[in-house]
Structures are given as structure tokens and as C-alpha cells.
Design a protein around this motif. Structure first.
Motif, short mmCIF file in Angstrom:
data_model
loop_
_atom_site.label_atom_id
_atom_site.label_comp_id
_atom_site.label_asym_id
_atom_site.label_seq_id
_atom_site.Cartn_x
_atom_site.Cartn_y
_atom_site.Cartn_z
N GLY A 81 0.80 -1.22 0.00
CA GLY A 81 0.00 0.00 0.00
C GLY A 81 0.83 1.27 0.00
O GLY A 81 0.34 2.33 0.39
N GLU A 84 -0.73 4.30 -1.92
CA GLU A 84 -1.92 4.80 -1.25
C GLU A 84 -1.55 5.59 0.00
O GLU A 84 -2.11 6.65 0.28
CB GLU A 84 -2.87 3.66 -0.90
N GLU A 85 -0.57 5.08 0.74
CA GLU A 85 -0.15 5.79 1.95
C GLU A 85 0.52 7.11 1.59
O GLU A 85 0.28 8.14 2.24
CB GLU A 85 0.80 4.92 2.78
N ARG A 87 -0.12 8.91 -1.05
CA ARG A 87 -1.21 9.78 -1.51
C ARG A 87 -1.97 10.35 -0.31
O ARG A 87 -2.21 11.54 -0.22
CB ARG A 87 -2.17 8.98 -2.40
N ASP A 88 -2.34 9.47 0.62
CA ASP A 88 -3.14 9.91 1.77
C ASP A 88 -2.36 10.81 2.71
O ASP A 88 -2.89 11.79 3.22
CB ASP A 88 -3.66 8.69 2.54
N PRO A 94 -4.58 12.35 -7.96
CA PRO A 94 -3.91 11.39 -8.85
C PRO A 94 -2.80 12.04 -9.67
O PRO A 94 -1.74 11.46 -9.85
CB PRO A 94 -5.05 10.89 -9.73
N LEU A 97 0.15 12.65 -7.34
CA LEU A 97 0.81 11.38 -7.05
C LEU A 97 1.70 10.98 -8.23
O LEU A 97 2.84 10.56 -8.04
CB LEU A 97 -0.21 10.29 -6.74
#
Length: 124
Positions: A81, A84-85, A87-88, A94, A97
Motif C-alpha cells: 500500500g 496509497e499511503e 497519496r493519503d 492522482p 501522485l
């Protein structure tokens, strides 16, 4: 790298990672660093060279070093992940990122008995 040199490396890297030195800040002169860290100039230059190669600092002119201006940096646990981590953690869209991944300097760093991905995205 011997234990004393490794300690100097960890100290200077810590100044950057912990925010004691901000993006764009100039490091003290080599002479001042040698006195402050109680290390010889040859060992200090070895540390500065490694930090520069890792993108933690940038060399300017002959012996001046600065913390590079960065967009984002940090480390996250190495896992499926990771994106995703990333990004968060930074609230990236997007497109943001994609920009970060295309321009990132990435390295694996030990964190205890595990590994993490250390990353830095330069503004330039």
C-alpha cells in the motif's frame, strides 16, 4: 564508515529530517561543523558526500552545503500500500501522485527490524 563517522552522519541527517534545518537553509561551514561535531575534515567530507549523494543536502560552490528545497519527503513502511499511503499522507490528487512518483528519489532505509521507503521530491 566507522562509528564516530556514522554518528556524525546520523546527527546531520537528523537535523534535516527533524526540521532543525529547513529547506533552503545553509549548513554551517566545514570548519564550524568539524568543531561542533568533534570530527576531522576528511571524515566530515565523507559524510557530506554521502548525504549529498542521497539527496539529503546539496553541494553549492566548493564547500557550501544547503538543504534542498523540496515538495514532499518522508518515509513510509515498505508494503503493497505504499502509493496509497503516500497519496493519503500528503493529500495528493492522482496527478500530484503521478508527479511525485515520476520525480521522486527513493531509497530503502532500515527502521528497527523492518524496512521503510524514504522519498524526496524536488521542486526543481
Amino acid at each position: 564508515m566507522g562509528p564516530k563517522t556514522a554518528k556524525v552522519y546520523s546527527t546531520i541527517r537528523g537535523w534535516v529530517v527533524d526540521g532543525e534545518l529547513s529547506p533552503g537553509d545553509k549548513l554551517p561551514s566545514e570548519r564550524a561543523l568539524c568543531e561542533q561535531l568533534n570530527v576531522g575534515r576528511t571524515a566530515l567530507r565523507q559524510v557530506l558526500g554521502r548525504l549529498s549523494a542521497e539527496g539529503i543536502i546539496e553541494a553549492h560552490n566548493r564547500s557550501a552545503y544547503r538543504v534542498p528545497k523540496t515538495l514532499i519527503e518522508g518515509s513510509v513502511p515498505l508494503s503493497d500500500g505504499f502509493l496509497e499511503e503516500l497519496r493519503d499522507r500528503h493529500g495528493l490528487t492522482p496527478e500530484g501522485l503521478r508527479y511525485a512518483v515520476e520525480r521522486a528519489q527513493v531509497s530503502l532505509v532500515p527502521v528497527g527490524d523492518r524496512w521503510a521507503v524514504a522519498y524526496r521530491v524536488s521542486m526543481d
